[in-house]
Scaffold this active site. Sequence first.
Site, PDB file in Angstrom:
ATOM      1  CB  THR A  14       7.202   8.134  -8.655  1.00 35.09           C
ATOM      2  OG1 THR A  14       6.725   8.083  -7.329  1.00 35.09           O
ATOM      3  CG2 THR A  14       8.699   8.275  -8.636  1.00 35.09           C
ATOM      4  CG  ASP A  58       1.699  11.176  -4.062  1.00 33.13           C
ATOM      5  OD1 ASP A  58       2.903  11.319  -3.818  1.00 33.13           O
ATOM      6  OD2 ASP A  58       1.046  10.165  -3.735  1.00 33.13           O
ATOM      7  CB  SER A  59      -1.500   7.445  -6.811  1.00 29.44           C
ATOM      8  OG  SER A  59      -0.760   6.631  -5.950  1.00 29.44           O
ATOM      9  CB  SER A  60      -1.323   9.377  -1.331  1.00 34.27           C
ATOM     10  OG  SER A  60      -0.251   8.478  -1.432  1.00 34.27           O
ATOM     11  CG  ASP A  91       2.127   5.439  -2.877  1.00 35.90           C
ATOM     12  OD1 ASP A  91       3.042   4.597  -3.010  1.00 35.90           O
ATOM     13  OD2 ASP A  91       2.318   6.574  -2.405  1.00 35.90           O
ATOM     14  CB  THR A 166      -1.429  -6.557  -3.309  1.00 34.20           C
ATOM     15  OG1 THR A 166      -2.636  -7.290  -3.372  1.00 34.20           O
ATOM     16  CG2 THR A 166      -1.343  -5.875  -1.976  1.00 34.20           C
ATOM     17  CB  THR A 277      -7.788 -13.808   3.885  1.00 35.64           C
ATOM     18  OG1 THR A 277      -6.571 -13.977   4.636  1.00 35.64           O
ATOM     19  CG2 THR A 277      -7.450 -13.856   2.402  1.00 35.64           C
ATOM     20  CD  GLN A 278      -5.204  -9.818   9.265  1.00 41.16           C
ATOM     21  OE1 GLN A 278      -4.148  -9.732   9.844  1.00 41.16           O
ATOM     22  NE2 GLN A 278      -6.321  -9.301   9.758  1.00 41.16           N
ATOM     23  CB  CYS A 279      -3.253 -14.177   3.749  1.00 42.80           C
ATOM     24  SG  CYS A 279      -3.170 -14.956   5.359  1.00 42.80           S
TER      25      CYS A 279
HETATM   26  N1  ASP Z   1       3.655   8.461  -3.965  1.00 44.00           N
HETATM   27  C1  ASP Z   1       3.744   8.046  -5.348  1.00 44.00           C
HETATM   28  C2  ASP Z   1       2.339   7.902  -5.885  1.00 44.00           C
HETATM   29  O1  ASP Z   1       1.711   6.902  -5.661  1.00 44.00           O
HETATM   30  C3  ASP Z   1       4.503   6.779  -5.490  1.00 44.00           C
HETATM   31  C4  ASP Z   1       4.603   6.278  -6.916  1.00 44.00           C
HETATM   32  O2  ASP Z   1       4.288   6.937  -7.865  1.00 44.00           O
HETATM   33  O3  ASP Z   1       5.084   5.166  -7.105  1.00 44.00           O
HETATM   34  O4  ASP Z   1       1.854   8.778  -6.552  1.00 44.00           O
END
Ligand code: ASP
Length: 341
Positions: A14, A58-60, A91, A166, A277-279
Amino acid sequence: MKKTKILLIYTGGTIGMMKDYKSGALKAFNFAKLLKNIPELNQLDCEIQSHSFETPIDSSNINTEHWVAIATTIEETYHEYDGFVVLHGSDTMSYSASALSYMLENLSKPVIFTGSQLPIGDLRTDAKENLITSIQIAALREKDKAVIQEVGLYFEYKLYRGNRTTKINAEHFEAFASLNYPALAESGVHLKVHYEYLLKPNKLKKLVVHKNLDTNVAILKLFPGFNENLLKSVLSTPNLKALIIETYGAGNAPTDQWLIDHLKNAKKNGVQVINVTQCSGGSVIMGQYETSEHLQQMQVINGKDITTEAAITKLMYLLGMDVSPKLFKTIFETPLRGEMI
Ligand code: ASP
C-alpha cells in the site's frame, strides 16, 4: 565523517500504491516517482538509495522467490550499506520478516521491514512516519557499529523483532503486535531503544545467506467439528514434509483415537508435526492439560511461544537446509534468531 548509507528495497504494498481511477482499487506503483514526493527524506542525516522490484507487488502475492530476491539484494550490497529498509505490504510482512531472519544468518546490520495502511500520497497517510523513522532506526550507530543487528519490523511508533510479529488489524494504523516479546524500540518525542531486548550477534561470524526454502509444509487450524476426512486429506498431500497443527490455548487438541492414529502414522512416514497455539499470545505447554498429553507422548515438536508466521518459515528454512530427521525436533525447538523462548 562518512555519511551512513541506507538502501531502501521497495517490494510493493500500500505504501507505494495509487488508486486505479477506473476500478477504484489500489494498485502497486513505481516507487522512484513517489520518493520524489517526500522531500523530508533530504533532511535525514544519511545517504539513501533505493532499489525497486521490477514489478512491485501486493504482498498477498509474495512467495519464496521474492524472499530470495530480497536476500540476494542484501547479500550483494551488504558491504556498501550500513542498513536496509524493506518496504513491503503489511498483509504478509510478518511472514517475510520471519523468513528473512532465518535466511540472513549472522546478520550484523539492521534490516527493517515497514509499510503503511494508507498510500504515501494520501493526506492522512501513516507512510511518512513509518518510512522516516524506519530509516532513522536503520541508521542508528554507536561506537561505529549498528545499534540494531537483526531483522525488525517498524509500524506505528514501535520497532519489533520481525519474527515475533503478527498482523492483528486490517484497518488500524497499529496493525502489528508482538505479544510474546517486548518492543525493541519506541518512537515518541525521542527514539527510545530497549537495548536489553536486542539480539547481539557474534561479530566474528560472517553473513551467510540461505536461499533454499522447502515449501512442502502445511498448517492445519483446529476448530470444534474438525473431522477425520480433513486431517486425512491434508496428510495425503504429495511430498508433505511438515505439518503445523494450530492447537487451542496452551497447545491442546481433541483426544480422539483417529487423530492420534493419523498423526502417529504421519510421523512414522517422516512428516514432522509441530504444535503451535492458535492464540496470538502465550505458549504451548505440552502436558499441562490432559488434552495435550497425547501429543507430548508421540513426540510432537513443541512450538512453545513461536508465532505461526515464524514457525512456517522456520520449517521452510530447516527443511531447505536438509536438517537430519533425527535432529529436526531439537533444532526446531531451539531459538535460532530469537523467534522463541
Ligand atoms: N494488500 C496490501 C499488501 O499487503 C496491504 C498493505 O500494504 O498494507 O500489499
